[in-house]
Design a protein around this motif. Sequence first.
Motif, PDB file in Angstrom:
ATOM      1  N   SER A  20       0.816  -1.209   0.000  1.00  0.00           N
ATOM      2  CA  SER A  20       0.000   0.000   0.000  1.00  0.00           C
ATOM      3  C   SER A  20       0.853   1.264   0.000  1.00  0.00           C
ATOM      4  O   SER A  20       0.517   2.246  -0.664  1.00  0.00           O
ATOM      5  N   LEU A  21       1.946   1.247   0.746  1.00  0.00           N
ATOM      6  CA  LEU A  21       2.825   2.415   0.768  1.00  0.00           C
ATOM      7  C   LEU A  21       3.363   2.699  -0.634  1.00  0.00           C
ATOM      8  O   LEU A  21       3.414   3.860  -1.072  1.00  0.00           O
ATOM      9  N   TYR A  22       3.746   1.657  -1.346  1.00  0.00           N
ATOM     10  CA  TYR A  22       4.278   1.832  -2.693  1.00  0.00           C
ATOM     11  C   TYR A  22       3.171   2.232  -3.671  1.00  0.00           C
ATOM     12  O   TYR A  22       3.335   3.164  -4.470  1.00  0.00           O
ATOM     13  N   SER A  23       2.041   1.558  -3.614  1.00  0.00           N
ATOM     14  CA  SER A  23       0.940   1.840  -4.534  1.00  0.00           C
ATOM     15  C   SER A  23       0.439   3.266  -4.402  1.00  0.00           C
ATOM     16  O   SER A  23       0.027   3.887  -5.387  1.00  0.00           O
ATOM     17  N   LEU A  24       0.453   3.801  -3.172  1.00  0.00           N
ATOM     18  CA  LEU A  24      -0.050   5.151  -2.924  1.00  0.00           C
ATOM     19  C   LEU A  24       1.027   6.222  -3.083  1.00  0.00           C
ATOM     20  O   LEU A  24       0.785   7.400  -2.808  1.00  0.00           O
ATOM     21  N   GLY A  25       2.219   5.823  -3.514  1.00  0.00           N
ATOM     22  CA  GLY A  25       3.279   6.787  -3.763  1.00  0.00           C
ATOM     23  C   GLY A  25       3.943   7.321  -2.516  1.00  0.00           C
ATOM     24  O   GLY A  25       4.586   8.378  -2.558  1.00  0.00           O
ATOM     25  N   LEU A  26       3.832   6.604  -1.422  1.00  0.00           N
ATOM     26  CA  LEU A  26       4.441   7.044  -0.167  1.00  0.00           C
ATOM     27  C   LEU A  26       5.889   6.565  -0.036  1.00  0.00           C
ATOM     28  O   LEU A  26       6.548   6.843   0.951  1.00  0.00           O
ATOM     29  N   ALA A  27       6.355   5.829  -1.046  1.00  0.00           N
ATOM     30  CA  ALA A  27       7.753   5.403  -1.139  1.00  0.00           C
ATOM     31  C   ALA A  27       8.104   5.371  -2.620  1.00  0.00           C
ATOM     32  O   ALA A  27       7.272   5.025  -3.462  1.00  0.00           O
ATOM     33  N   LYS A  28       9.334   5.731  -2.953  1.00  0.00           N
ATOM     34  CA  LYS A  28       9.731   5.805  -4.352  1.00  0.00           C
ATOM     35  C   LYS A  28       9.848   4.434  -5.001  1.00  0.00           C
ATOM     36  O   LYS A  28       9.552   4.261  -6.180  1.00  0.00           O
ATOM     37  N   THR A  29      10.330   3.463  -4.261  1.00  0.00           N
ATOM     38  CA  THR A  29      10.488   2.112  -4.775  1.00  0.00           C
ATOM     39  C   THR A  29       9.849   1.130  -3.809  1.00  0.00           C
ATOM     40  O   THR A  29       9.596   1.454  -2.633  1.00  0.00           O
ATOM     41  N   TYR A  30       9.626  -0.082  -4.299  1.00  0.00           N
ATOM     42  CA  TYR A  30       9.052  -1.089  -3.415  1.00  0.00           C
ATOM     43  C   TYR A  30      10.033  -1.456  -2.305  1.00  0.00           C
ATOM     44  O   TYR A  30       9.633  -1.665  -1.155  1.00  0.00           O
ATOM     45  N   ASP A  31      11.312  -1.514  -2.640  1.00  0.00           N
ATOM     46  CA  ASP A  31      12.318  -1.821  -1.614  1.00  0.00           C
ATOM     47  C   ASP A  31      12.301  -0.773  -0.506  1.00  0.00           C
ATOM     48  O   ASP A  31      12.440  -1.109   0.683  1.00  0.00           O
ATOM     49  N   GLU A  32      12.130   0.470  -0.893  1.00  0.00           N
ATOM     50  CA  GLU A  32      12.043   1.530   0.127  1.00  0.00           C
ATOM     51  C   GLU A  32      10.786   1.342   0.963  1.00  0.00           C
ATOM     52  O   GLU A  32      10.814   1.498   2.198  1.00  0.00           O
TER      53      GLU A  32
END
Length: 279
Positions: free
Chosen positions: A84-96
Amino acid sequence: MAERTPPRPDYDYDVNRLVAFFESSIIQTRELLDSLYRQDNLTRAILTSHQAQLDAIINQLREEGVKWSESAITNATLNGVADSLYSLGLAKTYDEARSIAKLSAVNQAYLTAQIADTQSDILAVTQNVDRQTRALISRVYAEQLRAQLSTGSNSIRQTKSAVSANLQRELKGRVNTAIVDAAGRRWKVRDYVDMLAQTKAMQAHREASRNTALEEGARYGRISKHDAKDACSKWEGKIVKLDPNAPGDYPYIDDLPRREIFHNRCRHICSPVILPNEE
């Protein structure tokens, strides 16, 4: 904001670890039974020794199941948060996203419940292996004692041969039966544990992702696309409500038919999306 799709979850490594624990235990129980019926002069002390060895096998399996549940379900829950963090743009990459994923109070409570539920299901399989093996040990012991009291055509050698043949048939149908489900289907240990582990990990992943999405204000999700060949295909790419009170003519995720999507072993996820009228 353009939709961002997280990677497809892969829990095969974790699943295979749990399956390996059970397969190892099945092998050990078979060896234990084999050594028992090969005894020429079976005594109570020998029986007690074999029962103690079974206790050790089952206790080890139980401990591994507890540790596996805590590790694998926690990992899957954090992966769901990262989705969810990645999908919502709250992290630049999935690893982040994965590196910053933390459990909120809601997800922590969910994790605790899911671990307990998973451990309970694994324990049911463990208890079945234990129960079936003890029943076979008792049967072998009784038949061996009868053989020692017999004479003539019912010699010890002949009776032990029959015990051996009977035991092999029992091993195929009983020790290796994990559970009989509500439909009356008998599951082999490997197949049932594989299904159970895969299903529990994916449930944790999806629910944690949904909880995080709602906490971040996302009320809708899109079901992943994997070019499915089964009934899941009709739901791939569809928008669903994560909140039943969200506006719009979209189905609510909990109302979806489980025989078609999010069924046992299903690897589809539902990533949060912000619809244009919400931005």
